[in-house]
Design a protein around this motif. Structure first.
Motif, PDB file in Angstrom:
ATOM      1  N   SER A   1       0.987  -0.814  -0.173  1.00 26.41           N
ATOM      2  CA  SER A   1       0.377  -0.153   0.105  1.00 26.41           C
ATOM      3  C   SER A   1       0.869   1.535   0.085  1.00 26.41           C
ATOM      4  CB  SER A   1      -0.624  -0.250   1.450  1.00 26.41           C
ATOM      5  OG  SER A   1      -1.243   1.078   1.329  1.00 26.41           O
ATOM      6  N   TRP A   2      -0.036   2.340  -0.780  1.00 30.79           N
ATOM      7  CA  TRP A   2       1.098   3.685  -0.397  1.00 30.79           C
ATOM      8  C   TRP A   2       0.464   4.083   0.265  1.00 30.79           C
ATOM      9  CZ3 TRP A   2       0.510   4.728  -6.898  1.00 30.79           C
ATOM     10  CH2 TRP A   2       0.997   3.334  -7.688  1.00 30.79           C
ATOM     11  N   ALA A   3      -0.373   4.228   0.910  1.00 26.60           N
ATOM     12  CA  ALA A   3      -0.762   4.908   1.959  1.00 26.60           C
ATOM     13  C   ALA A   3      -2.329   4.190   2.582  1.00 26.60           C
ATOM     14  CB  ALA A   3      -2.094   6.062   1.072  1.00 26.60           C
ATOM     15  N   PRO A   4      -1.971   3.981   3.637  1.00 27.07           N
ATOM     16  CA  PRO A   4      -0.941   3.604   4.078  1.00 27.07           C
ATOM     17  C   PRO A   4       0.582   3.091   3.962  1.00 27.07           C
ATOM     18  CG  PRO A   4      -1.477   2.362   5.703  1.00 27.07           C
ATOM     19  CD  PRO A   4      -3.165   3.091   4.672  1.00 27.07           C
ATOM     20  N   ARG A   5       1.380   3.527   4.180  1.00 28.36           N
ATOM     21  CA  ARG A   5       3.046   3.322   3.224  1.00 28.36           C
ATOM     22  C   ARG A   5       3.126   1.452   4.101  1.00 28.36           C
ATOM     23  NH1 ARG A   5       7.182   6.665   4.884  1.00 28.36           N
ATOM     24  NH2 ARG A   5       5.580   8.156   6.558  1.00 28.36           N
ATOM     25  N   ILE A   6       2.969   0.779   2.901  1.00 25.09           N
ATOM     26  CA  ILE A   6       3.066  -1.102   3.939  1.00 25.09           C
ATOM     27  C   ILE A   6       4.291  -1.418   3.022  1.00 25.09           C
ATOM     28  CG2 ILE A   6       2.126  -3.449   4.643  1.00 25.09           C
ATOM     29  CD1 ILE A   6       0.005  -1.068   5.216  1.00 25.09           C
ATOM     30  N   ILE A   7       4.970  -2.002   2.881  1.00 23.52           N
ATOM     31  CA  ILE A   7       6.235  -2.661   2.830  1.00 23.52           C
ATOM     32  C   ILE A   7       6.451  -4.670   2.709  1.00 23.52           C
ATOM     33  CG2 ILE A   7       8.786  -3.115   0.843  1.00 23.52           C
ATOM     34  CD1 ILE A   7       8.525  -0.174   1.716  1.00 23.52           C
ATOM     35  N   VAL A   8       6.315  -5.031   2.339  1.00 27.88           N
ATOM     36  CA  VAL A   8       6.660  -6.451   2.461  1.00 27.88           C
ATOM     37  C   VAL A   8       8.177  -6.732   2.114  1.00 27.88           C
ATOM     38  CG1 VAL A   8       6.476  -9.014   2.514  1.00 27.88           C
ATOM     39  CG2 VAL A   8       4.769  -7.476   2.536  1.00 27.88           C
ATOM     40  N   LEU A   9       9.070  -6.726   2.950  1.00 26.58           N
ATOM     41  CA  LEU A   9      10.475  -6.909   2.583  1.00 26.58           C
ATOM     42  C   LEU A   9      10.592  -8.771   2.414  1.00 26.58           C
ATOM     43  CD1 LEU A   9      12.077  -4.677   4.468  1.00 26.58           C
ATOM     44  CD2 LEU A   9      11.397  -4.381   2.087  1.00 26.58           C
ATOM     45  N   HIS A  10      10.504  -9.144   1.166  1.00 25.28           N
ATOM     46  CA  HIS A  10      10.721 -10.485   1.267  1.00 25.28           C
ATOM     47  C   HIS A  10      12.552 -11.525   1.727  1.00 25.28           C
ATOM     48  CE1 HIS A  10       6.824 -11.481   0.231  1.00 25.28           C
ATOM     49  NE2 HIS A  10       6.375 -10.609  -1.268  1.00 25.28           N
ATOM     50  N   ASN A  11      12.095 -12.477   2.206  1.00 29.48           N
ATOM     51  CA  ASN A  11      13.744 -13.126   2.343  1.00 29.48           C
ATOM     52  C   ASN A  11      14.763 -12.085   3.717  1.00 29.48           C
ATOM     53  OD1 ASN A  11      13.343 -15.161   1.237  1.00 29.48           O
ATOM     54  ND2 ASN A  11      13.670 -13.463  -0.658  1.00 29.48           N
ATOM     55  N   PHE A  12      14.137 -11.008   4.439  1.00 25.32           N
ATOM     56  CA  PHE A  12      14.722 -10.394   4.977  1.00 25.32           C
ATOM     57  C   PHE A  12      15.215 -11.139   6.572  1.00 25.32           C
ATOM     58  CE2 PHE A  12      14.622  -6.967   8.095  1.00 25.32           C
ATOM     59  CZ  PHE A  12      15.390  -5.946   7.829  1.00 25.32           C
ATOM     60  N   LEU A  13      14.700 -11.688   6.194  1.00 28.96           N
ATOM     61  CA  LEU A  13      15.876 -12.785   7.634  1.00 28.96           C
ATOM     62  C   LEU A  13      16.172 -14.421   7.176  1.00 28.96           C
ATOM     63  CD1 LEU A  13      13.727 -11.988  10.860  1.00 28.96           C
ATOM     64  CD2 LEU A  13      15.641 -10.749  10.319  1.00 28.96           C
ATOM     65  N   THR A  14      17.495 -14.812   7.427  1.00 31.03           N
ATOM     66  CA  THR A  14      17.768 -15.755   6.703  1.00 31.03           C
ATOM     67  C   THR A  14      17.219 -16.815   8.187  1.00 31.03           C
ATOM     68  OG1 THR A  14      19.637 -16.305   8.770  1.00 31.03           O
ATOM     69  CG2 THR A  14      19.830 -15.123   6.438  1.00 31.03           C
ATOM     70  N   SER A  15      16.965 -18.110   7.964  1.00 28.07           N
ATOM     71  CA  SER A  15      16.639 -18.912   8.578  1.00 28.07           C
ATOM     72  C   SER A  15      17.018 -19.231  10.391  1.00 28.07           C
ATOM     73  CB  SER A  15      16.267 -20.417   7.523  1.00 28.07           C
ATOM     74  OG  SER A  15      15.604 -21.503   8.495  1.00 28.07           O
ATOM     75  N   GLU A  16      18.007 -19.187   9.862  1.00 26.95           N
ATOM     76  CA  GLU A  16      18.983 -19.726  11.162  1.00 26.95           C
ATOM     77  C   GLU A  16      18.756 -18.007  11.775  1.00 26.95           C
ATOM     78  OE1 GLU A  16      20.524 -21.714   8.103  1.00 26.95           O
ATOM     79  OE2 GLU A  16      20.032 -19.514   8.112  1.00 26.95           O
ATOM     80  N   GLU A  17      18.583 -16.584  11.513  1.00 23.16           N
ATOM     81  CA  GLU A  17      18.461 -15.767  11.804  1.00 23.16           C
ATOM     82  C   GLU A  17      17.041 -15.755  12.290  1.00 23.16           C
ATOM     83  OE1 GLU A  17      20.648 -12.551  10.019  1.00 23.16           O
ATOM     84  OE2 GLU A  17      19.044 -12.864   9.269  1.00 23.16           O
ATOM     85  N   CYS A  18      15.632 -16.905  11.657  1.00 22.43           N
ATOM     86  CA  CYS A  18      14.682 -16.936  12.443  1.00 22.43           C
ATOM     87  C   CYS A  18      14.377 -17.347  14.389  1.00 22.43           C
ATOM     88  CB  CYS A  18      13.697 -17.212  11.772  1.00 22.43           C
ATOM     89  SG  CYS A  18      13.307 -16.152   9.983  1.00 22.43           S
ATOM     90  N   ASP A  19      15.784 -18.715  13.610  1.00 20.98           N
ATOM     91  CA  ASP A  19      15.649 -19.713  14.490  1.00 20.98           C
ATOM     92  C   ASP A  19      16.651 -19.134  16.411  1.00 20.98           C
ATOM     93  OD1 ASP A  19      14.655 -21.783  12.508  1.00 20.98           O
ATOM     94  OD2 ASP A  19      16.419 -22.708  12.029  1.00 20.98           O
ATOM     95  N   TYR A  20      17.191 -18.362  15.699  1.00 18.84           N
ATOM     96  CA  TYR A  20      18.120 -18.352  16.993  1.00 18.84           C
ATOM     97  C   TYR A  20      17.040 -16.779  17.998  1.00 18.84           C
ATOM     98  CZ  TYR A  20      21.256 -15.182  20.203  1.00 18.84           C
ATOM     99  OH  TYR A  20      21.815 -15.067  21.119  1.00 18.84           O
ATOM    100  N   LEU A  21      16.823 -16.522  17.067  1.00 21.16           N
ATOM    101  CA  LEU A  21      15.281 -15.700  17.714  1.00 21.16           C
ATOM    102  C   LEU A  21      14.391 -16.171  18.559  1.00 21.16           C
ATOM    103  CD1 LEU A  21      14.831 -12.142  15.093  1.00 21.16           C
ATOM    104  CD2 LEU A  21      16.469 -12.696  17.719  1.00 21.16           C
ATOM    105  N   ILE A  22      14.180 -16.994  18.706  1.00 19.08           N
ATOM    106  CA  ILE A  22      12.636 -18.072  18.951  1.00 19.08           C
ATOM    107  C   ILE A  22      13.915 -18.831  19.911  1.00 19.08           C
ATOM    108  CG2 ILE A  22      11.650 -20.097  18.430  1.00 19.08           C
ATOM    109  CD1 ILE A  22      10.834 -19.448  15.928  1.00 19.08           C
TER     110      ILE A  22
END
Length: 253
Positions: free
Chosen positions: A63-84
């Motif tokens: 969406s432009w208004a409101p401003r919303i962007i999806v950032l695909h592949n922003f985190l690695t799988s390892e980063e996701c697992d580490y946060l969990i």
């Protein structure tokens, strides 16, 4: 080597009443992401490009208004697992029908967390020090997040960092059903949310993807259209992490 972002547009229709505002918003988004690329892709040190995942992150404008962007592949799988793994022992039940934990100052000093925070800062163009500690949340079956805004009006909260201006919502898992992020005021069409068709736009959680959205408009005022919710989890376990960003350096308790 210059990396080019390919922009995808989801459910956006140019209307005469909002055409100019939407065009300005789009130009802002595009110029911001272009500055990310030009600022780092020309450096000789490839560590910055690797840390930012420039060859992997694919923006999709919702969406432009409101401003919303999806950032695909922003985190690695390892980063996701580490946060969990880091947050799991510290989860507590809250009023959001979920379990959550903020990373501590010590946990936030880990190189993985610092790399994520730096990446968030660069893609949002908000200084690292203006970000709150990463907030990890787990939703189980039938748990959800009620519609709300991320900005505030109370004086006590505003003293800690000014107004919340943007949020980076990162998906840490996707082995569940439902749990979409719903923006009721984004777009004029309908979207799927926990098996139901609702007004607005929604984002389906995919492990490693992130949603960047702004709570304030380009005019410096809070944007009521940034209303959002977490749809019911129908089965499985949803994990996500949030980084709230403020106008000024954020003061912890």
């Amino acid at each position: 080597m210059r990396v080019i972002f390919m922009f995808h547009f989801h459910g956006c229709r140019r209307r005469t009443t909002r055409g100019l505002i939407e065009l300005i918003s789009f130009c802002f988004i595009r110029s911001t992401l272009d500055s990310v690329i030009s600022g780092f892709s020309t450096r000789k040190n490839g560590n910055d490009a690797k840390m930012l995942r420039l060859e992997f992150v694919k923006p999709e404008v919702i969406s432009w208004a409101p401003r919303i962007i999806v950032l695909h592949n922003f985190l690695t799988s390892e980063e996701c697992d580490y946060l969990i793994k880091t947050a799991r022992p510290h989860l507590q039940s809250d009023t959001r029908t979920s379990y959550d934990a903020f990373l501590s100052k010590k946990q936030s000093k880990h190189p993985i967390v610092q790399a994520i925070e730096k990446r968030i800062s660069v893609f949002s163009q908000v200084p690292v020090e203006n970000g709150q500690h990463i907030h990890v949340v787990r939703y189980e079956k039938n748990q959800y997040l009620r519609p709300h805004h991320d900005y505030f009006y109370d004086g006590y909260t505003l003293k800690r960092g000014g107004q919340r201006i943007a949020t980076m919502l990162m998906y840490l898992s996707d082995n569940f059903e439902g749990g979409e992020t719903h923006f009721p005021e984004a777009g004029t069409g309908k979207c799927r949310c926990a098996g139901k068709m609702l007004k607005g736009s929604s984002v389906k959680p995919i492990k490693g993807d992130a949603v960047l959205f702004w709570s304030m408009g380009l005019d410096g005022k809070v944007d009521p259209r940034s209303l959002h919710a977490g749809c019911d989890v129908l089965s499985g376990e949803k994990w996500c992490a949030t980084r709230f960003m403020w106008q000024k350096p954020y003061k912890d308790d």
